[in-house]
Design a protein around this motif. Sequence first.
Motif, PDB file in Angstrom:
ATOM      1  N   VAL A  99      16.237-126.449  69.997  1.00 61.66           N
ATOM      2  CA  VAL A  99      15.855-126.601  71.216  1.00 61.66           C
ATOM      3  C   VAL A  99      16.353-127.127  71.522  1.00 61.66           C
ATOM      4  O   VAL A  99      16.324-128.525  70.895  1.00 61.66           O
ATOM      5  CB  VAL A  99      14.286-126.961  70.688  1.00 61.66           C
ATOM      6  CG1 VAL A  99      13.428-127.318  71.778  1.00 61.66           C
ATOM      7  CG2 VAL A  99      13.241-125.188  70.029  1.00 61.66           C
ATOM      8  N   THR A 102      16.214-122.076  73.035  1.00 60.61           N
ATOM      9  CA  THR A 102      14.924-122.748  73.925  1.00 60.61           C
ATOM     10  C   THR A 102      15.402-124.049  74.564  1.00 60.61           C
ATOM     11  O   THR A 102      16.151-124.763  74.002  1.00 60.61           O
ATOM     12  CB  THR A 102      13.648-122.256  73.663  1.00 60.61           C
ATOM     13  OG1 THR A 102      12.707-122.298  74.904  1.00 60.61           O
ATOM     14  CG2 THR A 102      12.882-123.548  72.606  1.00 60.61           C
ATOM     15  N   SER A 104      14.235-127.638  77.360  1.00 60.38           N
ATOM     16  CA  SER A 104      13.663-128.021  78.110  1.00 60.38           C
ATOM     17  C   SER A 104      13.203-129.117  78.906  1.00 60.38           C
ATOM     18  O   SER A 104      13.881-129.987  78.046  1.00 60.38           O
ATOM     19  CB  SER A 104      11.841-128.455  77.652  1.00 60.38           C
ATOM     20  OG  SER A 104      10.993-128.993  76.925  1.00 60.38           O
ATOM     21  N   ARG A 158      15.315-121.475  65.184  1.00 58.35           N
ATOM     22  CA  ARG A 158      14.543-122.074  66.206  1.00 58.35           C
ATOM     23  C   ARG A 158      15.396-123.167  66.539  1.00 58.35           C
ATOM     24  O   ARG A 158      15.185-123.829  66.510  1.00 58.35           O
ATOM     25  CB  ARG A 158      12.659-122.347  66.659  1.00 58.35           C
ATOM     26  CG  ARG A 158      12.101-121.233  66.892  1.00 58.35           C
ATOM     27  CD  ARG A 158      11.626-120.277  65.583  1.00 58.35           C
ATOM     28  NE  ARG A 158      10.758-121.710  64.313  1.00 58.35           N
ATOM     29  CZ  ARG A 158      10.170-121.529  63.222  1.00 58.35           C
ATOM     30  NH1 ARG A 158      10.664-120.610  62.504  1.00 58.35           N
ATOM     31  NH2 ARG A 158       9.628-121.984  63.020  1.00 58.35           N
ATOM     32  N   HIS A 188       5.812-131.582  72.461  1.00 59.24           N
ATOM     33  CA  HIS A 188       6.166-130.113  73.244  1.00 59.24           C
ATOM     34  C   HIS A 188       7.445-129.260  72.440  1.00 59.24           C
ATOM     35  O   HIS A 188       7.344-128.086  72.910  1.00 59.24           O
ATOM     36  CB  HIS A 188       6.258-130.324  74.847  1.00 59.24           C
ATOM     37  CG  HIS A 188       7.259-129.449  75.599  1.00 59.24           C
ATOM     38  ND1 HIS A 188       5.955-128.304  75.518  1.00 59.24           N
ATOM     39  CD2 HIS A 188       8.069-128.831  76.233  1.00 59.24           C
ATOM     40  CE1 HIS A 188       6.409-127.528  76.504  1.00 59.24           C
ATOM     41  NE2 HIS A 188       8.222-127.386  76.699  1.00 59.24           N
ATOM     42  N   ASN A 189       8.353-130.123  72.801  1.00 62.99           N
ATOM     43  CA  ASN A 189       9.584-129.389  71.521  1.00 62.99           C
ATOM     44  C   ASN A 189      10.115-128.539  70.374  1.00 62.99           C
ATOM     45  O   ASN A 189      10.088-128.356  70.330  1.00 62.99           O
ATOM     46  CB  ASN A 189      10.633-129.766  72.068  1.00 62.99           C
ATOM     47  CG  ASN A 189      11.354-130.140  74.173  1.00 62.99           C
ATOM     48  OD1 ASN A 189      11.779-129.450  74.512  1.00 62.99           O
ATOM     49  ND2 ASN A 189      11.038-131.228  74.794  1.00 62.99           N
ATOM     50  N   GLU A 200       5.703-126.906  70.118  1.00 61.03           N
ATOM     51  CA  GLU A 200       5.294-125.856  70.327  1.00 61.03           C
ATOM     52  C   GLU A 200       6.440-125.232  71.016  1.00 61.03           C
ATOM     53  O   GLU A 200       5.862-124.089  70.901  1.00 61.03           O
ATOM     54  CB  GLU A 200       4.479-126.483  71.524  1.00 61.03           C
ATOM     55  CG  GLU A 200       3.126-127.090  72.377  1.00 61.03           C
ATOM     56  CD  GLU A 200       2.941-127.843  73.586  1.00 61.03           C
ATOM     57  OE1 GLU A 200       1.374-128.179  72.853  1.00 61.03           O
ATOM     58  OE2 GLU A 200       3.415-128.469  74.154  1.00 61.03           O
ATOM     59  N   ARG A 201       7.494-125.545  71.174  1.00 64.82           N
ATOM     60  CA  ARG A 201       8.063-124.808  71.888  1.00 64.82           C
ATOM     61  C   ARG A 201       8.910-123.777  69.861  1.00 64.82           C
ATOM     62  O   ARG A 201       9.186-123.543  70.080  1.00 64.82           O
ATOM     63  CB  ARG A 201       9.089-125.271  72.662  1.00 64.82           C
ATOM     64  CG  ARG A 201       8.809-125.721  73.723  1.00 64.82           C
ATOM     65  CD  ARG A 201      10.174-126.017  74.780  1.00 64.82           C
ATOM     66  NE  ARG A 201      10.638-124.737  75.084  1.00 64.82           N
ATOM     67  CZ  ARG A 201      10.065-123.753  76.466  1.00 64.82           C
ATOM     68  NH1 ARG A 201       8.880-124.375  77.580  1.00 64.82           N
ATOM     69  NH2 ARG A 201      10.680-123.013  76.884  1.00 64.82           N
TER      70      ARG A 201
END
Length: 333
Positions: free
Chosen positions: A242, A267, A269, A240, A136-137, A140-141
Amino acid sequence: MTGLPDTMTAIAISEPGGPEVLKPETRPVPTPGDNEILIRVAAAGVNRPDALQRAGAYPPPKGASDLPGLEVAGEVAAVGNAVERWKAGDAVCALTPGGGYAEYALVDARNALPLPAGLSTVEAAAVPETFFTVWHNVFERGRLSEGEILLVHGGASGIGTTAIMLAKAFGARVFVTAGSDEKCAACRELGADLAINYREQDWVAVVKEETGKRGANVILDMVGGPYIEKNYQAAAIDGRIVNIAFLQGSRVEVDYMRLMMKRLTHTGSTLRAQSLEAKAEIAAKLEEKVWPLIADGKCKPLVHAHFPLREAAKAHALMESNANIGKIVLTVD
């Protein structure tokens, strides 16, 4: 539920505190709801959020078990009325919202996956939390693409070792930071292109030198604190960043000029609080994209040690010593 015991052994948190507050106790065997399966647990992964919950800093989501444990592997013992995919006896691993430190655990049927081909149950129990998190990180992110550079902090952790293997499998270059020469060597053995001992080297300077001053395209950070500012320095244009944890703190003073000038995306999560539907989507992607890699032997969780369920306190003490390279797992007889 025919053939199942009425009670089970579970590891509960007697009060907020250190590893010693993890105590075995007897609990009723839970009954699956319509969309749930009951797993007879063979092994359960140990993760940092478990330690945070034990310390009183990470309460379980509403409706989740108060027991720690976010991932398990074993066999299906019973299924809810609306469950179609699974039947009793199926070998599975699963992401749980809690309750993994027990002989039986309830899981939403969509958050379970078939036991990956070629893995033992101990190895499979080390998969869900870290693989869901990394997929996910990072992909995706973080939108990591083939040929890009991924920088992973905590490269020898369960998350770090998983990120190395998955990123390499999908064609990225991987840089990591770790706290000892032994951990750096282990990361290189897993496929890391560059491993930086942060106790001995300025990792920002090394990343800049190794990339011709361009920097890393994606940075996966669980450290926070002073690393936040340093990540901005080490990131490439359009990079990016995360965050999945803040082991050195989440409140810092940062110069955001680099974020603007480099067009960075920052970002982050958490996994546990996401909806069952969101987790189900991640599970589906893992089964499609990653399970074949595991079956082909191209990606395998690294297990540092395993302990009997009743010795959960020892497992937590090891994790908090930061001596482990890879995952720690609890086993159930």
